[in-house]
Design a protein around this motif. Sequence first.
Motif, PDB file in Angstrom:
ATOM      1  N   UNK A  47      -2.136  35.977  39.582  1.00 28.95           N
ATOM      2  CA  UNK A  47      -2.430  34.646  39.034  1.00 28.95           C
ATOM      3  C   UNK A  47      -1.252  34.103  38.239  1.00 28.95           C
ATOM      4  N   UNK A  48      -0.565  34.997  37.533  1.00 30.54           N
ATOM      5  CA  UNK A  48       0.620  34.566  36.796  1.00 30.54           C
ATOM      6  C   UNK A  48       1.686  34.049  37.756  1.00 30.54           C
ATOM      7  N   UNK A  49       1.811  34.713  38.903  1.00 33.00           N
ATOM      8  CA  UNK A  49       2.792  34.288  39.888  1.00 33.00           C
ATOM      9  C   UNK A  49       2.435  32.924  40.452  1.00 33.00           C
ATOM     10  N   UNK A  50       1.134  32.705  40.677  1.00 32.36           N
ATOM     11  CA  UNK A  50       0.684  31.412  41.178  1.00 32.36           C
ATOM     12  C   UNK A  50       0.998  30.318  40.161  1.00 32.36           C
ATOM     13  N   UNK A  51       0.647  30.575  38.896  1.00 36.07           N
ATOM     14  CA  UNK A  51       0.904  29.583  37.843  1.00 36.07           C
ATOM     15  C   UNK A  51       2.397  29.337  37.669  1.00 36.07           C
ATOM     16  N   UNK A  52       3.184  30.406  37.742  1.00 32.26           N
ATOM     17  CA  UNK A  52       4.633  30.269  37.577  1.00 32.26           C
ATOM     18  C   UNK A  52       5.233  29.455  38.718  1.00 32.26           C
ATOM     19  N   UNK A  53       4.722  29.638  39.913  1.00 32.36           N
ATOM     20  CA  UNK A  53       5.231  28.883  41.055  1.00 32.36           C
ATOM     21  C   UNK A  53       4.953  27.394  40.885  1.00 32.36           C
ATOM     22  N   UNK A  54       3.774  27.066  40.342  1.00 29.20           N
ATOM     23  CA  UNK A  54       3.456  25.665  40.089  1.00 29.20           C
ATOM     24  C   UNK A  54       4.369  25.105  39.000  1.00 29.20           C
ATOM     25  N   UNK A  55       4.653  25.926  37.982  1.00 28.65           N
ATOM     26  CA  UNK A  55       5.555  25.485  36.917  1.00 28.65           C
ATOM     27  C   UNK A  55       6.946  25.191  37.475  1.00 28.65           C
TER      28      UNK A  55
END
Length: 285
Positions: A47-55
């Motif tokens: 989930x952190x990777x998903x959020x980071x990709x959006x950032x």
Amino acid sequence: MKYASEEQEGPAVEQTEGPAPSAPEKTERRGSATHAAAPHDEQQGTRNRVARSILDHGPSTAAELALRLELTQAAVRRHLDALAAEGVVEPREKRVYGTRGRGRPAKAFALTDCGRDAFDQAYDQLASEALRWIAQSAGGGEKGEAAIAAFARARLAAQAEGYREAVEAAEPEARTEALAKALTADGYAATARSAPNPQLGEQLCQHHCPVAHVAEQYPQLCEAETEVFSRLLGTHVQRLATIAHGDGVCTTFVPKAGAGKAAHSTARTSKTTTASASTAGRNPA
């Protein structure tokens, strides 16, 4: 037109987060094959990777995230649903440039303010630099310290008005508790409890301080807050401990009406005990 994988999807095996598993974790890649997941940093999960990709890339669809992270769209959407439930991301209609095709437009997910706050911020540094500028602009030295104190009082003025309404609506014996509830609503996780000698007073405890790191450098912030508490409660209060100084809790002694010198003596004794406990095991400054 949607991708075929968006219309029909089989069960996906996705990576799970948590303590180190007894068996290797699996992540479903695009296509039918699954591969062993590479080790992740302890502080990061899927989930952190998903959020980071959006950032890093801005509002993104599940298909775009799946392509970047080499995950199935089903797995990505499950993580997006969880992040949305936590208030970290929110769906938006994807902006289309030029001629819009047929079919329902894809949803793009963007970070909320809460989601952005989960990543590294420089608010403390910004606040410290602003206060340093205020002090220097006032001439430094005592004038600079006075300017910071004036800023601290002005900053708390608006907050104090909101607290005042809650405190004045309560019975005199319940006003410390009312102030604690108002502080908790502002993020201070405050409680009111009896002092070691309940007949002399009580303690207002703040288990969280949003400005603790800045207050380490500028104690005027704590001093202004203590002044506000005194005015709101209509009595002299004494700060016994602060998170900014390394204590676990910000503790303020609130004497009962008529307790007089005995309450003041108890507060001094309590302050000495608290200071001794908070510095136990530390090297002297």
